[in-house]
Design an enzyme around this catalytic site. Sequence first.
Site, PDB file in Angstrom:
ATOM      1  N   TRP A 131      19.990   4.724  34.397  1.00 45.11           N
ATOM      2  CA  TRP A 131      20.735   5.026  33.162  1.00 45.11           C
ATOM      3  C   TRP A 131      19.567   5.101  32.026  1.00 45.11           C
ATOM      4  O   TRP A 131      18.422   4.372  32.206  1.00 45.11           O
ATOM      5  CB  TRP A 131      21.836   3.732  32.602  1.00 45.11           C
ATOM      6  CG  TRP A 131      22.244   4.088  31.559  1.00 45.11           C
ATOM      7  CD1 TRP A 131      22.849   5.187  30.930  1.00 45.11           C
ATOM      8  CD2 TRP A 131      22.472   2.916  30.394  1.00 45.11           C
ATOM      9  NE1 TRP A 131      23.245   4.863  29.629  1.00 45.11           N
ATOM     10  CE2 TRP A 131      23.236   3.645  29.338  1.00 45.11           C
ATOM     11  CE3 TRP A 131      22.282   1.608  30.672  1.00 45.11           C
ATOM     12  CZ2 TRP A 131      23.303   2.798  28.152  1.00 45.11           C
ATOM     13  CZ3 TRP A 131      22.518   0.747  29.125  1.00 45.11           C
ATOM     14  CH2 TRP A 131      23.008   1.324  28.135  1.00 45.11           C
ATOM     15  N   ASP A 137      24.645  -4.310  37.190  1.00 41.19           N
ATOM     16  CA  ASP A 137      25.324  -3.972  35.800  1.00 41.19           C
ATOM     17  C   ASP A 137      26.445  -3.163  36.130  1.00 41.19           C
ATOM     18  O   ASP A 137      26.441  -2.147  36.934  1.00 41.19           O
ATOM     19  CB  ASP A 137      24.064  -2.756  34.972  1.00 41.19           C
ATOM     20  CG  ASP A 137      24.443  -2.466  33.868  1.00 41.19           C
ATOM     21  OD1 ASP A 137      25.588  -2.851  33.340  1.00 41.19           O
ATOM     22  OD2 ASP A 137      23.919  -1.367  33.393  1.00 41.19           O
ATOM     23  N   LYS A 197      34.014   2.000  28.922  1.00 42.65           N
ATOM     24  CA  LYS A 197      34.811   3.016  29.547  1.00 42.65           C
ATOM     25  C   LYS A 197      36.040   2.690  30.051  1.00 42.65           C
ATOM     26  O   LYS A 197      36.918   3.259  30.138  1.00 42.65           O
ATOM     27  CB  LYS A 197      33.821   3.339  30.697  1.00 42.65           C
ATOM     28  CG  LYS A 197      32.391   3.586  30.501  1.00 42.65           C
ATOM     29  CD  LYS A 197      32.239   4.483  29.585  1.00 42.65           C
ATOM     30  CE  LYS A 197      30.574   4.813  29.112  1.00 42.65           C
ATOM     31  NZ  LYS A 197      29.664   3.887  29.072  1.00 42.65           N
TER      32      LYS A 197
HETATM   33  C1  LIG Z   1      24.875   1.962  33.645  1.00 45.53           C
HETATM   34  C2  LIG Z   1      25.167   1.484  32.276  1.00 45.53           C
HETATM   35  N1  LIG Z   1      25.155   0.284  31.958  1.00 45.53           N
HETATM   36  C3  LIG Z   1      25.573  -0.038  30.643  1.00 45.53           C
HETATM   37  C4  LIG Z   1      25.960   0.732  29.756  1.00 45.53           C
HETATM   38  C5  LIG Z   1      26.220   0.103  28.329  1.00 45.53           C
HETATM   39  O1  LIG Z   1      27.581   0.437  27.966  1.00 45.53           O
HETATM   40  P1  LIG Z   1      27.948  -0.200  26.366  1.00 45.53           P
HETATM   41  O2  LIG Z   1      26.969  -0.718  25.781  1.00 45.53           O
HETATM   42  O3  LIG Z   1      28.315   0.838  25.690  1.00 45.53           O
HETATM   43  O4  LIG Z   1      28.944  -1.037  26.714  1.00 45.53           O
HETATM   44  C6  LIG Z   1      26.215   1.982  30.045  1.00 45.53           C
HETATM   45  C7  LIG Z   1      26.969   2.961  29.186  1.00 45.53           C
HETATM   46  O5  LIG Z   1      26.607   4.198  29.387  1.00 45.53           O
HETATM   47  C8  LIG Z   1      25.749   2.653  31.243  1.00 45.53           C
HETATM   48  O6  LIG Z   1      25.887   3.700  31.870  1.00 45.53           O
END
Ligand SMILES: Cc1ncc(COP(=O)(O)O)c(C=O)c1O
Length: 394
Positions: free
Chosen positions: A128, A209, A244
């Site tokens: 990511w 994660d 999500k």
């Molecule tokens: C792999 C991954 N980890 C963590 C996140 C963090 O998401 P958020 O901080 O919006 O909850 C994302 C968001 O796109 C992600 O794709």
Amino acid sequence: MFEQLTLKPADSILKLIAEHRDDPRAEKVDLGVGVYRDSLGSTPIMRSVKKAEHWLVGSQASKAYLGSRGDAVFCEAIQQMMFGHESVSDGRISTIQSPGGSGALRIAAQVILRANPKATMWVSDPTWDNHVPLLGEAGVNLRSHTYYDRQKNTIRFDGMLEALKESVPGDLILLHGCCHNPTGMDLSIEQWNRIAEFVEERKLIPFIDLAYQGFAEGLEEDRYGVKVMYERVPELVVTQSCSKNFGLYRDRVGALSMVAADGPLAEIMDSQVLSAVRTMYSVPPDHGAAVVSKIINDAELKSEWLAELSAIRTRLKQMRKLLVEELYRTAPTKDFSHIERTTGMFCYLGVSAEQVVLLKQDHGVYLLDSGRINVCGITESNVQYLAESIASVI
Ligand SMILES: Cc1ncc(COP(=O)(O)O)c(C=O)c1O
């Protein structure tokens, strides 16, 4: 003081969003966004979420501080969703409510630095976009390991294990629980089992994660990696995001669970996690977590939410199938079948950087420079145009 600073380049995804917005072509296609979109191109509030919000507004009696952990009822519910009922009674897990998955990652980094500042965290190549800046800026030593074969569009599992042979006991390995971002290519059950064995042998600490629980195969299926690691290794870190799967992006809801070898160690770790929160943002935001907690603990709302989540999964699978079918028709000489083997919102389309530019310039098809697409940007009405555009640039 501020004259010491230099201008940071704009985030490439935001730039792409602006380019798409300003493109006058009616047939343009946006495959760049990082959020779920339905067949009408909107990111709606889930019905179960709306109902829980109505309930919350009517019943909430105070806005007093929650405390650094957040809401204990939320923490218990989200921990059970990730670890299952059977695990949570052994006292090894400390869970906090966090501002999104990003907040959980940042707090985890802080605690890891306190425990072992020399540890290296191994991240997949690619991973990511924000993993490296977020964890690196926190001060964690990062190294990447082989993960994806861009020629064959498969996981290079042997290469991954080979690269990880350079790890030393106490290092961490960051694994995507499901819906690997950006490749969409997940470890199989056999590969998770092998990685668990490897991690155990080399005394590594898995860091999972999980930002898309429920987007790949289902809530239970998507936590397989967590389940197998929990059963096999003494220490484990898990970050969760509700951005999500509950569509609560802007409300910032997530959780961090840290697992220690036994109850007394977990108590010490828990105190460290809470003190890290205190030094960073003090207390988490409440609204989204209260909504999630209500949904998980209310049988009717939960089944409505599960049905909505299942509809998202179905749409993601259908759009992948449709695109592959259309590409088979428009570009029969090139194999795009890997797209159907990916999960979640993202995957690599399987085109070069030059072809990405042509798609944008000549056809108004917007995707990341890496070739990552968001499958949600595909609809029954644009898939034919999309496949013809791809066929004309390859
Ligand atoms: C792999 C991954 N980890 C963590 C996140 C963090 O998401 P958020 O901080 O919006 O909850 C994302 C968001 O796109 C992600 O794709």
